[in-house]
Design a protein around this motif. Sequence first.
Motif, PDB file in Angstrom:
ATOM      1  N   GLU A 211      10.982  -7.231  -5.187  1.00 44.41           N
ATOM      2  CA  GLU A 211       9.817  -7.583  -5.997  1.00 44.41           C
ATOM      3  C   GLU A 211      10.132  -7.682  -7.488  1.00 44.41           C
ATOM      4  N   GLN A 212      11.147  -6.940  -7.948  1.00 47.00           N
ATOM      5  CA  GLN A 212      11.490  -6.896  -9.364  1.00 47.00           C
ATOM      6  C   GLN A 212      10.257  -6.508 -10.208  1.00 47.00           C
ATOM      7  N   GLN A 213       9.889  -7.297 -11.208  1.00 47.86           N
ATOM      8  CA  GLN A 213       8.769  -6.941 -12.084  1.00 47.86           C
ATOM      9  C   GLN A 213       7.413  -6.982 -11.371  1.00 47.86           C
ATOM     10  N   CYS A 214       7.369  -7.592 -10.207  1.00 51.32           N
ATOM     11  CA  CYS A 214       6.104  -7.685  -9.454  1.00 51.32           C
ATOM     12  C   CYS A 214       5.812  -6.419  -8.651  1.00 51.32           C
ATOM     13  N   ALA A 215       6.775  -5.519  -8.550  1.00 50.99           N
ATOM     14  CA  ALA A 215       6.526  -4.253  -7.849  1.00 50.99           C
ATOM     15  C   ALA A 215       5.464  -3.462  -8.618  1.00 50.99           C
ATOM     16  N   SER A 216       4.509  -2.899  -7.895  1.00 55.24           N
ATOM     17  CA  SER A 216       3.433  -2.179  -8.581  1.00 55.24           C
ATOM     18  C   SER A 216       2.794  -1.144  -7.657  1.00 55.24           C
ATOM     19  N   ARG A 217       2.124  -0.183  -8.257  1.00 57.72           N
ATOM     20  CA  ARG A 217       1.389   0.809  -7.487  1.00 57.72           C
ATOM     21  C   ARG A 217       0.252   0.148  -6.713  1.00 57.72           C
ATOM     22  N   ASP A 218      -0.366  -0.878  -7.316  1.00 48.53           N
ATOM     23  CA  ASP A 218      -1.464  -1.582  -6.636  1.00 48.53           C
ATOM     24  C   ASP A 218      -1.000  -2.191  -5.318  1.00 48.53           C
ATOM     25  N   LYS A 219       0.215  -2.731  -5.297  1.00 48.27           N
ATOM     26  CA  LYS A 219       0.731  -3.314  -4.053  1.00 48.27           C
ATOM     27  C   LYS A 219       0.956  -2.240  -2.995  1.00 48.27           C
ATOM     28  N   LEU A 220       1.388  -1.074  -3.426  1.00 45.03           N
ATOM     29  CA  LEU A 220       1.546   0.039  -2.484  1.00 45.03           C
ATOM     30  C   LEU A 220       0.192   0.429  -1.895  1.00 45.03           C
ATOM     31  N   ILE A 221      -0.832   0.446  -2.728  1.00 45.68           N
ATOM     32  CA  ILE A 221      -2.175   0.819  -2.281  1.00 45.68           C
ATOM     33  C   ILE A 221      -2.716  -0.204  -1.285  1.00 45.68           C
ATOM     34  N   VAL A 222      -2.530  -1.494  -1.598  1.00 41.55           N
ATOM     35  CA  VAL A 222      -2.996  -2.554  -0.691  1.00 41.55           C
ATOM     36  C   VAL A 222      -2.301  -2.435   0.659  1.00 41.55           C
ATOM     37  N   ALA A 223      -0.997  -2.166   0.653  1.00 41.90           N
ATOM     38  CA  ALA A 223      -0.246  -2.031   1.905  1.00 41.90           C
ATOM     39  C   ALA A 223      -0.731  -0.831   2.713  1.00 41.90           C
ATOM     40  N   LEU A 224      -1.070   0.261   2.036  1.00 41.11           N
ATOM     41  CA  LEU A 224      -1.577   1.453   2.738  1.00 41.11           C
ATOM     42  C   LEU A 224      -2.919   1.177   3.406  1.00 41.11           C
ATOM     43  N   ARG A 225      -3.708   0.293   2.811  1.00 42.80           N
ATOM     44  CA  ARG A 225      -5.028  -0.034   3.373  1.00 42.80           C
ATOM     45  C   ARG A 225      -4.973  -1.186   4.378  1.00 42.80           C
ATOM     46  N   HIS A 226      -3.801  -1.742   4.599  1.00 46.94           N
ATOM     47  CA  HIS A 226      -3.660  -2.851   5.543  1.00 46.94           C
ATOM     48  C   HIS A 226      -4.140  -2.420   6.925  1.00 46.94           C
ATOM     49  N   SER A 227      -4.660  -3.376   7.680  1.00 43.99           N
ATOM     50  CA  SER A 227      -5.245  -3.065   8.994  1.00 43.99           C
ATOM     51  C   SER A 227      -4.227  -2.474   9.965  1.00 43.99           C
ATOM     52  N   SER A 228      -2.948  -2.778   9.787  1.00 44.77           N
ATOM     53  CA  SER A 228      -1.923  -2.238  10.675  1.00 44.77           C
ATOM     54  C   SER A 228      -1.496  -0.827  10.283  1.00 44.77           C
ATOM     55  N   VAL A 229      -1.897  -0.372   9.093  1.00 39.62           N
ATOM     56  CA  VAL A 229      -1.487   0.939   8.586  1.00 39.62           C
ATOM     57  C   VAL A 229      -2.669   1.903   8.528  1.00 39.62           C
ATOM     58  N   GLN A 230      -3.725   1.498   7.795  1.00 42.82           N
ATOM     59  CA  GLN A 230      -4.969   2.274   7.693  1.00 42.82           C
ATOM     60  C   GLN A 230      -4.726   3.713   7.223  1.00 42.82           C
ATOM     61  N   ARG A 231      -3.933   3.848   6.174  1.00 39.19           N
ATOM     62  CA  ARG A 231      -3.743   5.154   5.549  1.00 39.19           C
ATOM     63  C   ARG A 231      -4.555   5.200   4.259  1.00 39.19           C
ATOM     64  N   ASN A 232      -5.869   5.138   4.439  1.00 40.87           N
ATOM     65  CA  ASN A 232      -6.765   5.152   3.286  1.00 40.87           C
ATOM     66  C   ASN A 232      -6.698   6.478   2.527  1.00 40.87           C
ATOM     67  N   ASP A 233      -6.328   7.551   3.234  1.00 39.01           N
ATOM     68  CA  ASP A 233      -6.208   8.847   2.573  1.00 39.01           C
ATOM     69  C   ASP A 233      -5.121   8.812   1.508  1.00 39.01           C
ATOM     70  N   LEU A 234      -3.977   8.228   1.858  1.00 40.20           N
ATOM     71  CA  LEU A 234      -2.884   8.135   0.897  1.00 40.20           C
ATOM     72  C   LEU A 234      -3.197   7.125  -0.211  1.00 40.20           C
ATOM     73  N   ALA A 235      -3.863   6.035   0.170  1.00 37.16           N
ATOM     74  CA  ALA A 235      -4.233   5.030  -0.828  1.00 37.16           C
ATOM     75  C   ALA A 235      -5.161   5.633  -1.886  1.00 37.16           C
ATOM     76  N   SER A 236      -6.114   6.443  -1.440  1.00 39.26           N
ATOM     77  CA  SER A 236      -7.050   7.069  -2.382  1.00 39.26           C
ATOM     78  C   SER A 236      -6.327   8.021  -3.330  1.00 39.26           C
ATOM     79  N   LYS A 237      -5.351   8.754  -2.805  1.00 37.81           N
ATOM     80  CA  LYS A 237      -4.601   9.678  -3.659  1.00 37.81           C
ATOM     81  C   LYS A 237      -3.798   8.926  -4.712  1.00 37.81           C
ATOM     82  N   LEU A 238      -3.232   7.773  -4.329  1.00 32.15           N
ATOM     83  CA  LEU A 238      -2.508   6.968  -5.314  1.00 32.15           C
ATOM     84  C   LEU A 238      -3.464   6.424  -6.376  1.00 32.15           C
ATOM     85  N   GLU A 239      -4.622   5.966  -5.936  1.00 32.41           N
ATOM     86  CA  GLU A 239      -5.610   5.423  -6.880  1.00 32.41           C
ATOM     87  C   GLU A 239      -6.064   6.479  -7.874  1.00 32.41           C
TER      88      GLU A 239
END
Length: 243
Positions: A211-239
């Motif tokens: 990702e280089q400069q495009c890597a971000s915490r927001d992308k990690l949060i979106v991936a955690l909330r993805h339908s195949s993952v559904q780790r909203n608990d971890l996403a909320s902690k990052l937010e």
Amino acid sequence: MDERHNSYKDMLLDVSQKINEDDLKRMKFKCDQIIKKRQNEKIAQATELFTALEERGYLSETNLNYLKDLLKTCCGGKIDGIRVLENYERIYIPGFVPSVPQNQAPPGLPGQAHAQFIPGFPQPPGQQIVYVVQNGNAPPGTHNTSQHRQRYEGPDLSKEISFLCKSLGRDWKFFIRSLGLPEDEIEMISCDYRTVRERIHQCLLAWQHQEQQCASRDKLIVALRHSSVQRNDLASKLEEGRY
């Protein structure tokens, strides 16, 4: 549960994703003498077939021969599912002999990258510097050495990565896939590193390089909330910065 059991379950989930509807039909047909017709007809997913085989002693953490035979004979000669299975066997089955060469990479993927920190290199404020060590055979005309390193300069996500390495469990591969890291990269790292934490760590470093400069915490949060993952608990902690 121990490390091998978790890796075994992860492996079965990965293999199931390589099996399409027609493959599953052929596998069920071949199992008709093992699984009663009524139960066989109810099986709609590969993971359900694997459970039925486990219940009958045809599949376990140390007995994968029947499943490998099904993959070879019922899945149209595809090797991706067998490669996933043999990556697990390489680590946990004594005396393992591969039937699929691991260097048989898809076109356009002559080598794999493994990310790691290089100690002692200064880090500018707000940036995390990571080098990636290239393994495998490089394309003709390129520099090919295990010491060839490419520099990554991007947002400092070291705290987020440390948190995810500690917090992600069996869902980690779904999370990494939702970030967009190539499947072959995930499988190679899984083969090279034994513990789940280290695999997550190396995959996230490889993702940062990608990702280089495009890597971000927001992308990690979106991936955690993805339908195949559904780790909203971890996403909320990052937010909320609670990590």
